[in-house]
Write a protein that holds these residues in place. Structure first.
Motif, PDB file in Angstrom:
ATOM      1  N   LYS A  18      11.197  -8.637   1.257  1.00 18.32           N
ATOM      2  CA  LYS A  18       9.747  -8.489   1.453  1.00 18.32           C
ATOM      3  C   LYS A  18       8.952  -9.218   0.356  1.00 18.32           C
ATOM      4  O   LYS A  18       9.272 -10.337  -0.024  1.00 18.32           O
ATOM      5  CB  LYS A  18       9.380  -6.997   1.539  1.00 18.32           C
ATOM      6  CG  LYS A  18      10.146  -6.282   2.653  1.00 18.32           C
ATOM      7  CD  LYS A  18       9.703  -4.858   2.863  1.00 18.32           C
ATOM      8  CE  LYS A  18      10.491  -4.232   4.009  1.00 18.32           C
ATOM      9  NZ  LYS A  18      10.082  -2.857   4.286  1.00 18.32           N
ATOM     10  N   GLY A  19       7.923  -8.541  -0.173  1.00 16.31           N
ATOM     11  CA  GLY A  19       7.062  -9.176  -1.179  1.00 16.31           C
ATOM     12  C   GLY A  19       7.722  -9.325  -2.536  1.00 16.31           C
ATOM     13  O   GLY A  19       7.121  -9.875  -3.470  1.00 16.31           O
ATOM     14  N   PRO A  77      -2.544  -2.420   7.017  1.00 17.38           N
ATOM     15  CA  PRO A  77      -3.147  -1.327   6.235  1.00 17.38           C
ATOM     16  C   PRO A  77      -2.096  -0.535   5.462  1.00 17.38           C
ATOM     17  O   PRO A  77      -0.896  -0.640   5.747  1.00 17.38           O
ATOM     18  CB  PRO A  77      -3.812  -0.464   7.312  1.00 17.38           C
ATOM     19  CG  PRO A  77      -3.101  -0.789   8.570  1.00 17.38           C
ATOM     20  CD  PRO A  77      -2.668  -2.212   8.459  1.00 17.38           C
ATOM     21  N   PRO A  78      -2.529   0.275   4.496  1.00 12.07           N
ATOM     22  CA  PRO A  78      -1.583   1.107   3.751  1.00 12.07           C
ATOM     23  C   PRO A  78      -0.793   2.002   4.706  1.00 12.07           C
ATOM     24  O   PRO A  78      -1.312   2.415   5.741  1.00 12.07           O
ATOM     25  CB  PRO A  78      -2.481   1.953   2.838  1.00 12.07           C
ATOM     26  CG  PRO A  78      -3.753   1.197   2.745  1.00 12.07           C
ATOM     27  CD  PRO A  78      -3.911   0.468   4.043  1.00 12.07           C
ATOM     28  N   PRO A  79       0.471   2.294   4.370  1.00 11.70           N
ATOM     29  CA  PRO A  79       1.258   3.180   5.230  1.00 11.70           C
ATOM     30  C   PRO A  79       0.640   4.574   5.247  1.00 11.70           C
ATOM     31  O   PRO A  79       0.060   5.021   4.254  1.00 11.70           O
ATOM     32  CB  PRO A  79       2.636   3.187   4.574  1.00 11.70           C
ATOM     33  CG  PRO A  79       2.419   2.741   3.168  1.00 11.70           C
ATOM     34  CD  PRO A  79       1.214   1.860   3.167  1.00 11.70           C
ATOM     35  N   ASP A 119       6.589   1.297  -0.060  1.00 15.21           N
ATOM     36  CA  ASP A 119       7.691   0.421  -0.453  1.00 15.21           C
ATOM     37  C   ASP A 119       7.236  -0.425  -1.642  1.00 15.21           C
ATOM     38  O   ASP A 119       6.259  -1.166  -1.539  1.00 15.21           O
ATOM     39  CB  ASP A 119       8.046  -0.482   0.742  1.00 15.21           C
ATOM     40  CG  ASP A 119       9.307  -1.306   0.510  1.00 15.21           C
ATOM     41  OD1 ASP A 119       9.622  -1.595  -0.669  1.00 15.21           O
ATOM     42  OD2 ASP A 119       9.948  -1.668   1.504  1.00 15.21           O
ATOM     43  N   ARG A 120       7.951  -0.307  -2.750  1.00 18.96           N
ATOM     44  CA  ARG A 120       7.552  -1.061  -3.947  1.00 18.96           C
ATOM     45  C   ARG A 120       7.637  -2.573  -3.751  1.00 18.96           C
ATOM     46  O   ARG A 120       7.041  -3.330  -4.503  1.00 18.96           O
ATOM     47  CB  ARG A 120       8.441  -0.654  -5.138  1.00 18.96           C
ATOM     48  CG  ARG A 120       8.091   0.707  -5.699  1.00 18.96           C
ATOM     49  CD  ARG A 120       9.190   1.209  -6.612  1.00 18.96           C
ATOM     50  NE  ARG A 120       9.323   0.449  -7.842  1.00 18.96           N
ATOM     51  CZ  ARG A 120       8.687   0.735  -8.971  1.00 18.96           C
ATOM     52  NH1 ARG A 120       7.845   1.747  -9.023  1.00 18.96           N
ATOM     53  NH2 ARG A 120       8.879   0.012 -10.051  1.00 18.96           N
ATOM     54  N   PRO A 133       0.059   0.046  -2.087  1.00 21.11           N
ATOM     55  CA  PRO A 133       1.009  -0.069  -0.985  1.00 21.11           C
ATOM     56  C   PRO A 133       0.338  -0.548   0.303  1.00 21.11           C
ATOM     57  O   PRO A 133      -0.763  -0.098   0.624  1.00 21.11           O
ATOM     58  CB  PRO A 133       1.550   1.361  -0.830  1.00 21.11           C
ATOM     59  CG  PRO A 133       0.520   2.236  -1.450  1.00 21.11           C
ATOM     60  CD  PRO A 133      -0.155   1.435  -2.527  1.00 21.11           C
ATOM     61  N   VAL A 134       1.003  -1.460   0.991  1.00 22.59           N
ATOM     62  CA  VAL A 134       0.489  -1.980   2.263  1.00 22.59           C
ATOM     63  C   VAL A 134       1.642  -2.048   3.256  1.00 22.59           C
ATOM     64  O   VAL A 134       2.761  -1.624   2.959  1.00 22.59           O
ATOM     65  CB  VAL A 134      -0.169  -3.371   2.100  1.00 22.59           C
ATOM     66  CG1 VAL A 134      -1.424  -3.274   1.246  1.00 22.59           C
ATOM     67  CG2 VAL A 134       0.811  -4.383   1.498  1.00 22.59           C
ATOM     68  N   THR A 135       1.359  -2.587   4.436  1.00 23.80           N
ATOM     69  CA  THR A 135       2.395  -2.795   5.457  1.00 23.80           C
ATOM     70  C   THR A 135       2.331  -4.256   5.885  1.00 23.80           C
ATOM     71  O   THR A 135       1.468  -5.015   5.423  1.00 23.80           O
ATOM     72  CB  THR A 135       2.152  -1.879   6.671  1.00 23.80           C
ATOM     73  OG1 THR A 135       0.787  -2.049   7.102  1.00 23.80           O
ATOM     74  CG2 THR A 135       2.399  -0.423   6.323  1.00 23.80           C
ATOM     75  N   LEU A 136       3.244  -4.648   6.747  1.00 23.42           N
ATOM     76  CA  LEU A 136       3.204  -5.983   7.341  1.00 23.42           C
ATOM     77  C   LEU A 136       3.001  -5.800   8.840  1.00 23.42           C
ATOM     78  O   LEU A 136       3.657  -4.959   9.463  1.00 23.42           O
ATOM     79  CB  LEU A 136       4.514  -6.738   7.067  1.00 23.42           C
ATOM     80  CG  LEU A 136       4.441  -8.251   7.281  1.00 23.42           C
ATOM     81  CD1 LEU A 136       3.667  -8.916   6.146  1.00 23.42           C
ATOM     82  CD2 LEU A 136       5.820  -8.867   7.418  1.00 23.42           C
TER      83      LEU A 136
END
Lengths: 220, 229
Positions: free
Chosen positions: A172-173, B65-67, B74-75, B84-87
């Protein structure tokens, strides 16, 4: 096949020496080679130049290297984050030098070094303090400044998986600066969570090919 | 030289109200970079069905948006501001050099950035305060020069009463001639070849009050609108 796996953390970072330029991956919490950084703390190294997006946060990692007096200079894009308390105090006391570089320029300078190029023209920083002392050129009517490559003696990177040749994939990031740093150093050390058998990584998705990796340490 | 301006003794827009107004101008299918700080307040006001593709400088294309659940934090999946965000489905990860290639290469339809000052010619200052020995650039310089449009979001006047809407920058510039629109707690302005155009004012404010809070001439449009707050 060249043996790149370090049996211990000490072995992985044993080559680091005083005065080295060390590229350290990571952005925020993701992709930070925390074990490798801790591994070089406590060794009494001096006058390191550290390249990272930030200037250390809290009192661990790069901030601990600063506190231990290992760092002569920081090259980064965002030195004064609220958590960069150690750096701020040392910088104000004149105990550490700082070069602030726009983030995209920082990444591209390292990619450039890794690609064997002697510099590049970027519109970033035209007309700002960043342009001072740099050549400015106009190409097809657009203004650019010239930036030089940035090479490391060492790169400390964090990856998700490695195979015995040293091919890396990221998560991921946590990819962020790690692939460009891996290609820009004379000696690249990867901290990886998991080692997989040769052939287990899909060649289509390998991000950092093994040629850029000199040594890896598996954290599990 | 900095100019002290007059702040109207009235209710100004709150941060979320400015963000909501700006968010209304982010078009579907645009690729948009959101800076750290006040720009992040715009994210909740952009409905997912509009399908704006958010770029985060740390290599996220299609930041979501944030989970909503703690266990999904997820770090390895954080915004540029380290939240924290999402994809989104169909999102992608790239490394830093590719992330900024995208920005400088003209693939951002818009960047939303905070600002210390914006000048009448679109010059932006947002990295270093006057007289400081250094400051935080982050990705702002690359993103500001690369994006097709830069929307600045900020308070109209600094806390100390200094103007932030100015004829010429007095703070060190981040990028020259890049800002296209400005969203403040008093107004929406566009930056044109003739200078600032005052397009909308906050409810309860007059054009004269916004002008008095600015250190640059504001051109009045044929019809001045009120911000839908």
């Amino acid at each position: 096949m060249k043996k790149k796996k370090a049996a211990t953390l000490e072995e992985a970072v044993s080559h680091l020496r005083d005065g080295a330029t060390v590229l350290i991956g990571g952005f925020g919490y993701g992709g930070v080679p925390e074990h490798l950084i801790e591994g070089i703390c406590g060794r009494g190294l001096r006058n390191l130049t550290i390249v990272n997006n930030n200037a250390g946060t809290g009192h661990t990692g790069i901030a601990r290297l600063l506190e231990e007096g290992c760092v002569g200079k920081i090259i980064c894009s965002f030195p004064f984050a609220a958590e960069s308390v150690v750096f701020k105090d040392m910088y104000e006391a004149g105990k550490v030098d700082l070069e602030v570089v726009p983030q995209g320029t920082l990444a591209e300078r390292m990619r450039n070094a890794g690609a064997g190029l002697g510099g590049f023209l970027t519109p970033t920083g035209v007309g700002t303090e960043i342009a001072e002392g740099k050549a400015e050129l106009t190409v097809d009517g657009k203004r650019y400044i010239m930036e030089k490559p940035l090479r490391g003696d060492f790169a400390l990177v964090k990856a998700f998986k490695v195979d015995p040749r040293g091919n890396l994939v990221y998560r991921k990031g946590a990819r962020n600066f790690n692939p460009v740093m891996a290609m820009a150093a004379d000696f690249t050390i990867a901290e990886v969570r998991e080692e997989v058998p040769l052939g287990a990584l899909d060649p289509e998705v390998i991000v950092t090919p093994s040629v850029y990796v000199d040594c890896y340490y598996v954290t599990g | 030289m900095s100019q002290i301006v007059k702040i109207p003794q009235k209710q100004l827009l709150k941060r979320d109200q400015i963000a909501k107004r700006l968010a209304a101008d982010l078009q579907g299918d645009w690729v948009v970079n959101i800076g750290i700080g006040i720009p992040t307040a715009t994210l909740p006001f952009v409905p997912a069905e509009r399908d704006v593709v958010f770029h985060s400088e740390n290599g996220l294309i299609g930041m979501g948006p944030p989970p909503t659940r703690e266990e999904d934090v997820d770090r390895d999946l954080m915004s540029a501001g380290k939240g924290p965000v999402t994809l989104i489905p169909g999102g992608a990860f790239v490394h830093h050099a590719d992330s900024f290639s995208l920005a400088r290469g003209g693939r951002l339809d818009c960047a939303v950035l905070g600002a210390f000052q914006v000048a009448a010619n679109g010059d932006l200052a947002n990295w270093k305060v006057k007289g400081a020995s250094s400051g935080n650039i982050g990705g702002a310089m690359d993103i500001a020069v690369g994006a097709k449009q830069v929307f600045a979001i900020m308070t109209h006047v600094a806390k100390n009463g200094e103007a932030k809407i100015v004829e010429n920058l007095t703070y060190p510039p981040t990028a020259l001639g890049v800002v296209t629109r400005v969203y403040t707690d008093m107004a929406v302005l566009s930056v044109t070849p003739k200078g600032f155009v005052l397009e909308e004012v906050a409810p309860g404010l007059t054009a004269e009050e916004v002008q008095a809070a600015s250190a640059a001439r504001l051109i009045l449009p044929d019809s001045l609108r009120t911000i839908a707050a």
